[in-house]
Design an enzyme around this catalytic site. Structure first.
Site, PDB file in Angstrom:
ATOM      1  N   LYS A   1       0.846  -1.214   0.000  1.00 46.05           N
ATOM      2  CA  LYS A   1       0.000   0.000   0.000  1.00 46.05           C
ATOM      3  C   LYS A   1       0.874   1.254   0.000  1.00 46.05           C
ATOM      4  CE  LYS A   1      -3.068   3.087   0.774  1.00 46.05           C
ATOM      5  NZ  LYS A   1      -4.015   3.536  -0.238  1.00 46.05           N
TER       6      LYS A   1
ATOM      7  N   CYS B   1      -3.164  11.114   1.897  1.00 47.83           N
ATOM      8  CA  CYS B   1      -2.388   9.887   1.652  1.00 47.83           C
ATOM      9  C   CYS B   1      -0.998  10.143   1.074  1.00 47.83           C
ATOM     10  CB  CYS B   1      -3.190   8.972   0.720  1.00 47.83           C
ATOM     11  SG  CYS B   1      -4.785   8.503   1.436  1.00 47.83           S
TER      12      CYS B   1
HETATM   13  N1  LIG Z   1      -9.503   8.892   2.723  1.00 45.16           N
HETATM   14  C1  LIG Z   1      -8.865   8.184   1.814  1.00 45.16           C
HETATM   15  O1  LIG Z   1      -8.853   8.514   0.649  1.00 45.16           O
HETATM   16  C2  LIG Z   1      -8.137   6.920   2.182  1.00 45.16           C
HETATM   17  C3  LIG Z   1      -7.823   6.002   1.170  1.00 45.16           C
HETATM   18  C4  LIG Z   1      -7.142   4.834   1.521  1.00 45.16           C
HETATM   19  C5  LIG Z   1      -6.788   4.607   2.856  1.00 45.16           C
HETATM   20  N2  LIG Z   1      -7.109   5.525   3.807  1.00 45.16           N
HETATM   21  C6  LIG Z   1      -6.741   5.228   5.194  1.00 45.16           C
HETATM   22  O2  LIG Z   1      -7.914   4.777   5.869  1.00 45.16           O
HETATM   23  C7  LIG Z   1      -7.885   5.189   7.248  1.00 45.16           C
HETATM   24  C8  LIG Z   1      -9.143   5.979   7.560  1.00 45.16           C
HETATM   25  O3  LIG Z   1      -9.123   7.157   6.773  1.00 45.16           O
HETATM   26  P1  LIG Z   1     -10.423   8.058   6.572  1.00 45.16           P
HETATM   27  O4  LIG Z   1     -10.074   9.038   5.522  1.00 45.16           O
HETATM   28  O5  LIG Z   1     -11.620   7.190   6.434  1.00 45.16           O
HETATM   29  O6  LIG Z   1     -10.481   8.775   8.014  1.00 45.16           O
HETATM   30  P2  LIG Z   1     -11.662   9.679   8.595  1.00 45.16           P
HETATM   31  O7  LIG Z   1     -11.020  10.603   9.557  1.00 45.16           O
HETATM   32  O8  LIG Z   1     -12.515  10.184   7.493  1.00 45.16           O
HETATM   33  O9  LIG Z   1     -12.571   8.629   9.435  1.00 45.16           O
HETATM   34  C9  LIG Z   1     -12.117   7.890  10.527  1.00 45.16           C
HETATM   35  C10 LIG Z   1     -13.268   7.699  11.532  1.00 45.16           C
HETATM   36  O10 LIG Z   1     -12.823   6.845  12.588  1.00 45.16           O
HETATM   37  C11 LIG Z   1     -13.394   7.286  13.818  1.00 45.16           C
HETATM   38  N3  LIG Z   1     -12.629   6.705  14.924  1.00 45.16           N
HETATM   39  C12 LIG Z   1     -11.499   7.176  15.531  1.00 45.16           C
HETATM   40  N4  LIG Z   1     -11.082   6.283  16.462  1.00 45.16           N
HETATM   41  C13 LIG Z   1     -11.957   5.252  16.445  1.00 45.16           C
HETATM   42  C14 LIG Z   1     -12.049   4.036  17.164  1.00 45.16           C
HETATM   43  N5  LIG Z   1     -11.122   3.681  18.075  1.00 45.16           N
HETATM   44  N6  LIG Z   1     -13.083   3.206  16.914  1.00 45.16           N
HETATM   45  C15 LIG Z   1     -14.019   3.544  15.988  1.00 45.16           C
HETATM   46  N7  LIG Z   1     -13.992   4.686  15.271  1.00 45.16           N
HETATM   47  C16 LIG Z   1     -12.957   5.517  15.493  1.00 45.16           C
HETATM   48  C17 LIG Z   1     -13.360   8.792  13.684  1.00 45.16           C
HETATM   49  O11 LIG Z   1     -14.283   9.384  14.582  1.00 45.16           O
HETATM   50  C18 LIG Z   1     -13.722   8.988  12.201  1.00 45.16           C
HETATM   51  O12 LIG Z   1     -15.121   9.138  12.033  1.00 45.16           O
HETATM   52  C19 LIG Z   1      -6.577   5.980   7.406  1.00 45.16           C
HETATM   53  O13 LIG Z   1      -5.571   5.120   7.844  1.00 45.16           O
HETATM   54  C20 LIG Z   1      -6.276   6.441   5.996  1.00 45.16           C
HETATM   55  O14 LIG Z   1      -4.906   6.676   5.798  1.00 45.16           O
HETATM   56  C21 LIG Z   1      -7.785   6.656   3.500  1.00 45.16           C
HETATM   57  C1  LIG Z   2      -1.638   5.272  -5.928  1.00 43.44           C
HETATM   58  C2  LIG Z   2      -2.894   6.107  -5.908  1.00 43.44           C
HETATM   59  O1  LIG Z   2      -3.417   6.397  -6.949  1.00 43.44           O
HETATM   60  N1  LIG Z   2      -3.378   6.506  -4.688  1.00 43.44           N
HETATM   61  C3  LIG Z   2      -4.618   7.232  -4.545  1.00 43.44           C
HETATM   62  C4  LIG Z   2      -4.428   8.423  -3.597  1.00 43.44           C
HETATM   63  O2  LIG Z   2      -5.606   9.202  -3.659  1.00 43.44           O
HETATM   64  P1  LIG Z   2      -5.508  10.823  -3.714  1.00 43.44           P
HETATM   65  O3  LIG Z   2      -6.839  11.388  -3.931  1.00 43.44           O
HETATM   66  O4  LIG Z   2      -4.747  11.305  -2.555  1.00 43.44           O
HETATM   67  O5  LIG Z   2      -4.563  10.886  -5.034  1.00 43.44           O
HETATM   68  P2  LIG Z   2      -4.291  11.842  -6.233  1.00 43.44           P
HETATM   69  O6  LIG Z   2      -5.434  11.966  -7.141  1.00 43.44           O
HETATM   70  O7  LIG Z   2      -3.042  11.326  -6.809  1.00 43.44           O
HETATM   71  O8  LIG Z   2      -4.041  13.255  -5.585  1.00 43.44           O
HETATM   72  C5  LIG Z   2      -3.040  13.520  -4.627  1.00 43.44           C
HETATM   73  C6  LIG Z   2      -2.432  14.880  -4.850  1.00 43.44           C
HETATM   74  O9  LIG Z   2      -1.521  14.830  -5.936  1.00 43.44           O
HETATM   75  C7  LIG Z   2      -1.831  15.828  -6.898  1.00 43.44           C
HETATM   76  N2  LIG Z   2      -1.464  15.292  -8.207  1.00 43.44           N
HETATM   77  C8  LIG Z   2      -1.996  14.120  -8.642  1.00 43.44           C
HETATM   78  C9  LIG Z   2      -1.648  13.568  -9.844  1.00 43.44           C
HETATM   79  C10 LIG Z   2      -0.697  14.234 -10.656  1.00 43.44           C
HETATM   80  O10 LIG Z   2      -0.337  13.795 -11.764  1.00 43.44           O
HETATM   81  N3  LIG Z   2      -0.171  15.408 -10.176  1.00 43.44           N
HETATM   82  C11 LIG Z   2      -0.518  15.954  -8.990  1.00 43.44           C
HETATM   83  O11 LIG Z   2      -0.009  17.006  -8.622  1.00 43.44           O
HETATM   84  C12 LIG Z   2      -3.326  16.041  -6.728  1.00 43.44           C
HETATM   85  O12 LIG Z   2      -3.728  17.279  -7.240  1.00 43.44           O
HETATM   86  C13 LIG Z   2      -3.462  15.959  -5.222  1.00 43.44           C
HETATM   87  O13 LIG Z   2      -3.093  17.156  -4.583  1.00 43.44           O
HETATM   88  O14 LIG Z   2      -4.233   7.997  -2.267  1.00 43.44           O
HETATM   89  C14 LIG Z   2      -5.370   7.262  -1.741  1.00 43.44           C
HETATM   90  C15 LIG Z   2      -5.154   7.047  -0.254  1.00 43.44           C
HETATM   91  O15 LIG Z   2      -4.156   6.115   0.015  1.00 43.44           O
HETATM   92  C16 LIG Z   2      -5.486   5.979  -2.532  1.00 43.44           C
HETATM   93  O16 LIG Z   2      -6.525   5.179  -1.982  1.00 43.44           O
HETATM   94  C17 LIG Z   2      -5.747   6.341  -4.015  1.00 43.44           C
HETATM   95  O17 LIG Z   2      -5.817   5.178  -4.796  1.00 43.44           O
END
Ligand SMILES: NC(=O)c1ccc[n+]([C@@H]2O[C@H](COP(=O)([O-])OP(=O)(O)OC[C@H]3O[C@@H](n4cnc5c(N)ncnc54)[C@H](O)[C@@H]3O)[C@@H](O)[C@H]2O)c1
Ligand SMILES: CC(=O)N[C@@H]1[C@@H](OP(=O)(O)OP(=O)(O)OC[C@H]2O[C@@H](n3ccc(=O)[nH]c3=O)[C@H](O)[C@@H]2O)O[C@H](CO)[C@@H](O)[C@@H]1O
Length: 431
Positions: A205, A259
């Protein structure tokens, strides 16, 4: 059909809970934030993501998704809690993962499966979550299954990617891995790749996001070099990418979101070998200062200037402002102002402030001083586009020319047609 508890109902946990519920599992969503539970109980979806409201409503109305402010027994526990990161110390906060494990432990039964979906430094499933769960008196791998299954959905397209993306599943042993595969198979249309090592799954990841971050840093560096040669780096990158083995990403105002700016640092948790990765982070973080320099180049001095920043969401068509390049630019402009205001050796009068106006049609955050489009540009000296929202593609340069004091536009996201803006007298700078 299985019983599932989803711990954490944010950007990841809520769509995941709704997905399993819409595929006929009996799902309970749990969150430590009472307001989240109360809101969902009333049918209010608090996460801004296309299609999510209807998707969650369908799950709630079917009765397959309920929410609770207590943890209870379930065949599967999925953890999607935050794993924030301290920018100063470069240390992750794993206390939410640990707390989730400790909350599950009293309800864990032999044969259950616990899946960590949160993004974590390599080793966290085994070193942090496993001991918390084993407070139950049960052993991971033999009594209960323990798995890391990272989430890879792209904000803005979460529901589709949840279903269609390939999955990486790494259990602490083969039995654990298989238990998770059986669950995800119920809705995942992509391929499921397995490893009998949770740490490998965590690593995979992180390197996916690191690859993207480093690639964007290359694009940003090429953009700076391209400026030195007076060429349009975007055109050059597009042409370079016609080669079958070249895929350079897009330059921009910096890398935002929850991320990409964070996950590469997780690789450094137990390794001193981050070098290129650290450089890439610094290059991406430096783009805000580059925009400030571009503005100085156009306006001479920033003293008393008003800059309109279009886009405080971290990227186009989302409302999330975490690690926003637009807000970083606002801060860099304020820093430039502080430098201007420092006492002058000749005792000269302190200059007047740099005015920053923030505009974003996708962001509803009341704590930010956001203004509408008209107020943002009235009398402004420059507009900087920092998010590729669809709305920004249709901005009318003639209206901007009428309203602004100076005709300077910096397009960091390639959303404007330069010739249209130039024909209205604008100096157009691009990244
Ligand atoms: N947002 C994304 O795009 C994304 C994508 C891939 C992975 N992730 C990962 O997924 C995880 C969650 O991210 P998110 O964006 O959903 O976070 P978020 O902050 O949107 O949501 C997390 C939720 O968990 C709750 N929480 C905190 N402690 C808790 C506990 N002990 N038990 C139950 N609930 C609890 C919070 O109140 C909150 O509502 C992170 O590790 C993040 O890096 C996020
Ligand atoms: C490997 C991958 O695809 N991972 C994704 C990523 O999601 P994200 O929404 O954070 O990703 P991006 O869309 O890349 O945006 C991030 C920032 O990069 C800027 N950007 C992007 C492309 C580019 O060519 N030039 C740029 O400057 C953009 O504007 C923004 O600020 O992480 C999530 C959590 O782990 C993943 O789940 C999700 O799959």
């Amino acid at each position: 059909m299985s019983t599932i508890y989803v711990h954490g109902l944010g950007y990841i946990g809520l769509p995941t809970a709704a997905m399993f519920a819409n595929y006929d599992h009996e799902v309970t969503g749990y969150d430590t934030d009472e307001a989240v539970i109360e809101g969902l109980d009333d049918g209010n979806v608090h996460i801004d993501e296309p299609g999510l409201r209807a998707f969650v409503t369908q799950a709630l109305e079917s009765g397959n998704l309920t929410v609770s402010n207590e943890v209870d027994e379930a065949k599967y526990h999925i953890i999607a809690v935050p794993t924030p990161f301290d920018d100063e110390t470069k240390e992750p906060t794993l206390e939410y993962v640990e707390a989730a494990g400790e909350a599950i432990a009293p309800h864990l039964r032999p044969g259950d499966t616990v899946i960590l979906e949160s993004t974590v430094p390599p080793g966290t499933t085994v070193e942090t979550l496993q001991p918390a769960l084993e407070q139950s008196g049960l052993d991971a791998g033999s009594d209960f299954a323990l798995v890391h299954c990272p989430e890879t959905v792209l904000p803005g397209n979460i529901i589709t990617e949840l279903k269609e993306n390939d999955r990486i599943i790494g259990g602490v042993n083969g039995v654990s891995t298989e238990a998770a595969v059986r669950l995800y198979e119920s809705f995942v249309e992509g391929d499921i790749y397995t490893t009998e090592n949770a740490t490998t799954a965590e690593f995979v990841k992180l390197i996916q996001n690191t690859y993207r971050d480093v690639n964007i840093a290359l694009a940003n560096e090429l953009a700076l070099i391209g400026e030195d040669y007076g060429i349009d780096s975007r055109e050059a990158i597009e042409m370079a990418n016609t080669h079958p083995r070249v895929d350079i990403h897009h330059p921009g105002p910096g890398v935002g979101g929850h991320c990409l700016p964070i996950d590469p640092w997780f690789l450094g948790q137990n390794s001193d070998n981050l070098d290129l990765i650290e450089r890439a982070r610094a290059i991406n973080d430096g783009m805000a200062d580059h925009v400030v320099e571009t503005l100085r180049d156009e306006l001479g001095s920033l003293e008393g200037r008003t800059i309109a920043v279009f886009g405080v969401a971290y990227k186009g068509n989302v409302g999330d402002t975490r690690q926003s390049p637009g807000l970083d630019l606002a801060q860099a402009l304020q820093k430039a102002e502080a430098e201007l205001a420092s006492p002058k050796p000749d005792g000269g009068v302190p200059p007047s402030a740099v005015g920053v106006r923030l505009h974003d049609p996708h962001v509803a955050d009341q704590t930010l001083d956001l203004v509408d489009r008209k107020s943002a540009i009235a009398g402004a000296d420059a507009v900087v586009i920092t998010a590729d929202h669809d709305e920004f593609e249709h901005l009318d340069p003639a209206a901007f020319a009428d309203a602004m004091a100076e005709r300077v536009v910096v397009d960091t996201k390639d959303v404007l047609d330069p010739s249209e803006w130039k024909s209205e007298g604008f100096s157009v700078r691009r990244i």
